[in-house]
Scaffold this motif. Sequence first.
Motif, PDB file in Angstrom:
ATOM      1  N   PHE A   8       0.863  -1.186   0.000  1.00 48.13           N
ATOM      2  CA  PHE A   8       0.000   0.000   0.000  1.00 48.13           C
ATOM      3  C   PHE A   8       0.900   1.236   0.000  1.00 48.13           C
ATOM      4  O   PHE A   8       1.189   1.795   1.052  1.00 48.13           O
ATOM      5  CB  PHE A   8      -0.937  -0.007   1.206  1.00 48.13           C
ATOM      6  CG  PHE A   8      -1.902  -1.155   1.207  1.00 48.13           C
ATOM      7  CD1 PHE A   8      -3.047  -1.110   0.443  1.00 48.13           C
ATOM      8  CD2 PHE A   8      -1.649  -2.291   1.955  1.00 48.13           C
ATOM      9  CE1 PHE A   8      -3.940  -2.173   0.427  1.00 48.13           C
ATOM     10  CE2 PHE A   8      -2.535  -3.355   1.960  1.00 48.13           C
ATOM     11  CZ  PHE A   8      -3.682  -3.300   1.187  1.00 48.13           C
ATOM     12  N   PRO A   9       1.402   1.648  -1.159  1.00 47.04           N
ATOM     13  CA  PRO A   9       2.343   2.763  -1.220  1.00 47.04           C
ATOM     14  C   PRO A   9       1.687   4.074  -0.813  1.00 47.04           C
ATOM     15  O   PRO A   9       0.505   4.295  -1.043  1.00 47.04           O
ATOM     16  CB  PRO A   9       2.751   2.796  -2.698  1.00 47.04           C
ATOM     17  CG  PRO A   9       1.597   2.189  -3.418  1.00 47.04           C
ATOM     18  CD  PRO A   9       1.051   1.137  -2.492  1.00 47.04           C
ATOM     19  N   SER A  10       2.487   4.931  -0.176  1.00 49.13           N
ATOM     20  CA  SER A  10       1.979   6.254   0.194  1.00 49.13           C
ATOM     21  C   SER A  10       2.044   7.226  -0.969  1.00 49.13           C
ATOM     22  O   SER A  10       1.406   8.276  -0.952  1.00 49.13           O
ATOM     23  CB  SER A  10       2.783   6.813   1.375  1.00 49.13           C
ATOM     24  OG  SER A  10       4.157   6.929   1.019  1.00 49.13           O
ATOM     25  N   GLU A  11       2.848   6.868  -1.993  1.00 47.66           N
ATOM     26  CA  GLU A  11       2.966   7.722  -3.168  1.00 47.66           C
ATOM     27  C   GLU A  11       3.356   6.886  -4.388  1.00 47.66           C
ATOM     28  O   GLU A  11       3.869   5.763  -4.261  1.00 47.66           O
ATOM     29  CB  GLU A  11       3.998   8.820  -2.936  1.00 47.66           C
ATOM     30  CG  GLU A  11       5.395   8.301  -2.683  1.00 47.66           C
ATOM     31  CD  GLU A  11       6.385   9.395  -2.339  1.00 47.66           C
ATOM     32  OE1 GLU A  11       5.940  10.467  -1.892  1.00 47.66           O
ATOM     33  OE2 GLU A  11       7.592   9.178  -2.524  1.00 47.66           O
ATOM     34  N   PHE A  12       3.093   7.439  -5.554  1.00 46.71           N
ATOM     35  CA  PHE A  12       3.480   6.809  -6.811  1.00 46.71           C
ATOM     36  C   PHE A  12       4.495   7.699  -7.508  1.00 46.71           C
ATOM     37  O   PHE A  12       4.630   8.888  -7.190  1.00 46.71           O
ATOM     38  CB  PHE A  12       2.272   6.615  -7.721  1.00 46.71           C
ATOM     39  CG  PHE A  12       1.282   5.598  -7.236  1.00 46.71           C
ATOM     40  CD1 PHE A  12       1.513   4.241  -7.405  1.00 46.71           C
ATOM     41  CD2 PHE A  12       0.101   6.004  -6.613  1.00 46.71           C
ATOM     42  CE1 PHE A  12       0.601   3.301  -6.961  1.00 46.71           C
ATOM     43  CE2 PHE A  12      -0.824   5.060  -6.170  1.00 46.71           C
ATOM     44  CZ  PHE A  12      -0.564   3.707  -6.346  1.00 46.71           C
ATOM     45  N   ILE A  13       5.187   7.128  -8.477  1.00 44.77           N
ATOM     46  CA  ILE A  13       6.112   7.875  -9.314  1.00 44.77           C
ATOM     47  C   ILE A  13       5.567   7.876 -10.732  1.00 44.77           C
ATOM     48  O   ILE A  13       5.376   6.816 -11.333  1.00 44.77           O
ATOM     49  CB  ILE A  13       7.529   7.251  -9.288  1.00 44.77           C
ATOM     50  CG1 ILE A  13       8.095   7.281  -7.877  1.00 44.77           C
ATOM     51  CG2 ILE A  13       8.453   7.996 -10.257  1.00 44.77           C
ATOM     52  CD1 ILE A  13       9.400   6.520  -7.725  1.00 44.77           C
ATOM     53  N   LEU A  14       5.291   9.064 -11.253  1.00 43.79           N
ATOM     54  CA  LEU A  14       4.800   9.201 -12.623  1.00 43.79           C
ATOM     55  C   LEU A  14       6.001   9.291 -13.567  1.00 43.79           C
ATOM     56  O   LEU A  14       6.824  10.203 -13.451  1.00 43.79           O
ATOM     57  CB  LEU A  14       3.930  10.454 -12.753  1.00 43.79           C
ATOM     58  CG  LEU A  14       2.553  10.404 -12.088  1.00 43.79           C
ATOM     59  CD1 LEU A  14       1.953  11.802 -12.010  1.00 43.79           C
ATOM     60  CD2 LEU A  14       1.612   9.472 -12.835  1.00 43.79           C
ATOM     61  N   LEU A  15       6.116   8.349 -14.483  1.00 42.12           N
ATOM     62  CA  LEU A  15       7.244   8.357 -15.406  1.00 42.12           C
ATOM     63  C   LEU A  15       7.135   9.473 -16.437  1.00 42.12           C
ATOM     64  O   LEU A  15       8.124   9.833 -17.068  1.00 42.12           O
ATOM     65  CB  LEU A  15       7.344   7.002 -16.110  1.00 42.12           C
ATOM     66  CG  LEU A  15       7.618   5.804 -15.188  1.00 42.12           C
ATOM     67  CD1 LEU A  15       7.824   4.547 -16.017  1.00 42.12           C
ATOM     68  CD2 LEU A  15       8.810   6.054 -14.278  1.00 42.12           C
ATOM     69  N   GLY A  16       5.934  10.016 -16.600  1.00 45.15           N
ATOM     70  CA  GLY A  16       5.770  11.187 -17.451  1.00 45.15           C
ATOM     71  C   GLY A  16       5.560  10.863 -18.917  1.00 45.15           C
ATOM     72  O   GLY A  16       5.498   9.701 -19.329  1.00 45.15           O
ATOM     73  N   PHE A  17       5.464  11.932 -19.715  1.00 44.43           N
ATOM     74  CA  PHE A  17       5.205  11.773 -21.147  1.00 44.43           C
ATOM     75  C   PHE A  17       6.433  11.240 -21.875  1.00 44.43           C
ATOM     76  O   PHE A  17       6.316  10.477 -22.837  1.00 44.43           O
ATOM     77  CB  PHE A  17       4.782  13.121 -21.738  1.00 44.43           C
ATOM     78  CG  PHE A  17       4.244  13.019 -23.132  1.00 44.43           C
ATOM     79  CD1 PHE A  17       2.978  12.504 -23.374  1.00 44.43           C
ATOM     80  CD2 PHE A  17       5.001  13.428 -24.217  1.00 44.43           C
ATOM     81  CE1 PHE A  17       2.483  12.400 -24.665  1.00 44.43           C
ATOM     82  CE2 PHE A  17       4.513  13.331 -25.513  1.00 44.43           C
ATOM     83  CZ  PHE A  17       3.248  12.811 -25.735  1.00 44.43           C
ATOM     84  N   THR A  18       7.613  11.634 -21.438  1.00 45.97           N
ATOM     85  CA  THR A  18       8.860  11.136 -22.019  1.00 45.97           C
ATOM     86  C   THR A  18       9.939  11.142 -20.948  1.00 45.97           C
ATOM     87  O   THR A  18       9.918  11.976 -20.036  1.00 45.97           O
ATOM     88  CB  THR A  18       9.310  11.999 -23.219  1.00 45.97           C
ATOM     89  OG1 THR A  18      10.552  11.509 -23.718  1.00 45.97           O
ATOM     90  CG2 THR A  18       9.477  13.456 -22.817  1.00 45.97           C
TER      91      THR A  18
END
Length: 332
Positions: A8-18
């Motif tokens: 149950f992560p407290s945050e995610f990492i968005l890899l983004g558009f590029t």
Amino acid sequence: MVEDNDTFPSEFILLGFTNREDLQVTCFVLFLAIYVVTLIGNLGVIILIRIDSCLHTPMYFFLSHLSLLDVCYSSTIIPQTLLNFLVEKKVISFVRCATQLFSFATCATTECYMLAAMAYDRYVAICNPLLYSVVMSQRFCVGMLAGAYLAGVISSIVHTVSIFHFPFCRSKRINHFFCDGLPLLALSCSDTHVNEAIVSAVVGFNMLSTMVFILVSYSSVLSTVLRMRSAAGCHKAFSTCAPHLVSIALYYGSSLFMYLRPGSRHSLERDKVVSMLYSIALPMLNPLIYSLRHTDMKNAMRKAKGRVLSSLSIHGSGPGERRGLPLHGKKG
């Protein structure tokens, strides 16, 4: 890594558009320009409809709310995306991610029903013009609007709960530039077939039911237009329907391609491009599509421009000029 094993992560990492560093600034400028144009265009449409009494009709009532949805659409996604172009650690909290998905799903679903309501408005206006003012009463329009928003909220609750119901243990890295359903399901450590079926069922029902309603409405409209003997009447009917049909084609085409394909044919990299079309580009294009084709909108813009220029001219002149008197000298 420990961060990839949190159930149950407290945050995610968005890899983004590029992930290319040399394109971060270029993408930031592009997305910022799109966001500014989207805000100016859609808020301009809302204000124009608000101040011009000639646009106080059911068609423009729905159009103003379509513009409002487009503003909410863009504001849900683009600010976070712009931030991620500038920072090294592109994180989004679990709560913000769920909120972003809920807001995005609400806007997307509500827009389906809003487009259907606009199609019904055109059907009544062209096929039953004598009953238009009776059928499309203020109460009925507000009821359709409320129903569209209610359908959006209910569907997005089901959509969001079905995705965030199970834990995420494969990774914290979302291969997207915002928290969308399919990239999130790819992180679940449980069997997601049921979840994917629920999401597809919810999205499919909303899109297919509204699309069938739109097709039936415009089939009747087309039949009526083809029977018209007046070329001017045909042209007027076409000019009011064409922008709506272009918007429908772009929105439904990209959305159906995105959500109603078999899971084996999904490519997250390709989905980013498709997502950008219906979630970022289309909200920017809608004001241009409707403003350039609707004669009433163009007339309202010309009148608004004239009022602004007249106001600037008055404020830019001196007191004597405002009274129509010479500034210097006396009448001899």
